[in-house]
Design an enzyme around this catalytic site. Structure first.
Site, PDB file in Angstrom:
ATOM      1  N   LYS A 118       4.063 -13.725  -4.758  1.00  0.00           N
ATOM      2  CA  LYS A 118       3.016 -12.950  -4.079  1.00  0.00           C
ATOM      3  C   LYS A 118       1.766 -13.811  -3.869  1.00  0.00           C
ATOM      4  O   LYS A 118       1.263 -13.923  -2.740  1.00  0.00           O
ATOM      5  CB  LYS A 118       2.682 -11.710  -4.909  1.00  0.00           C
ATOM      6  CG  LYS A 118       1.628 -10.856  -4.289  1.00  0.00           C
ATOM      7  CD  LYS A 118       1.399  -9.602  -5.112  1.00  0.00           C
ATOM      8  CE  LYS A 118      -0.066  -9.289  -5.093  1.00  0.00           C
ATOM      9  NZ  LYS A 118      -0.747  -9.162  -6.312  1.00  0.00           N
ATOM     10  N   ASP A 136       2.827  -6.519  -2.342  1.00  0.00           N
ATOM     11  CA  ASP A 136       2.081  -5.983  -3.481  1.00  0.00           C
ATOM     12  C   ASP A 136       2.510  -4.528  -3.671  1.00  0.00           C
ATOM     13  O   ASP A 136       3.445  -4.058  -3.024  1.00  0.00           O
ATOM     14  CB  ASP A 136       0.563  -6.121  -3.254  1.00  0.00           C
ATOM     15  CG  ASP A 136       0.049  -5.067  -2.281  1.00  0.00           C
ATOM     16  OD1 ASP A 136       0.865  -4.534  -1.496  1.00  0.00           O
ATOM     17  OD2 ASP A 136      -1.148  -4.754  -2.319  1.00  0.00           O
TER      18      ASP A 136
END
Ligand code: SF4
Length: 209
Positions: A118, A136
């Site tokens: 991420k 996310d």
């Protein structure tokens, strides 16, 4: 028009120019801000980095940081002991292995302390213009509700979304999904009746427009 294209067209109307809420001027600053943003709001991170980036300007500065001082400066972002440790280790790795620069590949970025896919995708997409999908909590929830993915695993969601969006739209499209999740399709009270994606949403819990 396919599902992905229709989705993007609506997201373009809703969020025409998505921009990361984290404040940064260099790849190093975005890397640090993203590491600090785990379990913390972007607003809080921006408050902290305002003074942090004046004190620590390079990878060398983080590598040589005095741990207790760094902990004190980032304390309000939560999990400050682990984050300070990661930032110091990250700074050392950047100095030792990458000439003090933030690397430009996923393979290299994920070798840094505190950096997963991420965070790496945030840096690749926003700093280096490499199409990247950031998954996310908001992107995961919205993708699941829309019926784009049928998994909870962020890595698999990233791969699934790569098939939904054309490559050149990966960075912007995932950012638009994030904003849609943050402002409209919230976890507890999604604004289904006002949602521009309502007609294409497959979530059984959705409310009618
Ligand atoms: S209709 Fe409701 S559940 Fe579906 S995307 Fe919109 S806000 Fe989310």
């Amino acid at each position: 028009m396919g599902f992905g294209a229709r989705l993007l067209a609506r997201l373009d109307e809703e969020f025409p120019r998505p921009k990361t809420a984290l404040h940064y001027a260099t790849p190093l600053e975005l890397l640090v801000a993203t590491i600090l943003s785990a379990q913390c709001t972007d607003e809080r991170v921006n408050q902290v980095t305002k003074t942090l980036f004046a004190r620590y300007r390079s990878a060398q500065d983080f590598a040589r940081a005095e741990r207790e001082e760094l902990e004190r400066r980032i304390r309000s972002t939560g999990f400050y002991k682990a984050k300070a440790k990661n930032l110091i280790e990250c700074g050392r790795a950047l100095v030792d292995r990458f000439g003090g620069q933030v690397p430009r590949t996923m393979e290299e970025l994920v070798t840094l302390a505190g950096v997963g896919r991420k965070t790496a995708n945030v840096v690749l997409g926003n700093c280096f213009g490499i199409p990247s999908i950031v998954v996310d909590t908001h992107v995961r929830r919205v993708s699941q509700r829309l019926g784009l993915v049928a998994t909870d695993d962020p890595d698999k969601i990233e791969l699934e979304l790569q098939k939904v969006f054309p490559r050149k739209r990966w960075t912007q499209g995932s950012h638009q999904l994030l904003l849609h999740g943050r402002h409209i399709c919230t976890a507890r009270s999604p604004q289904c009746p006002e949602c521009a994606l309502n007609p294409m949403c497959r979530w059984e819990g959705k409310r009618s427009a």
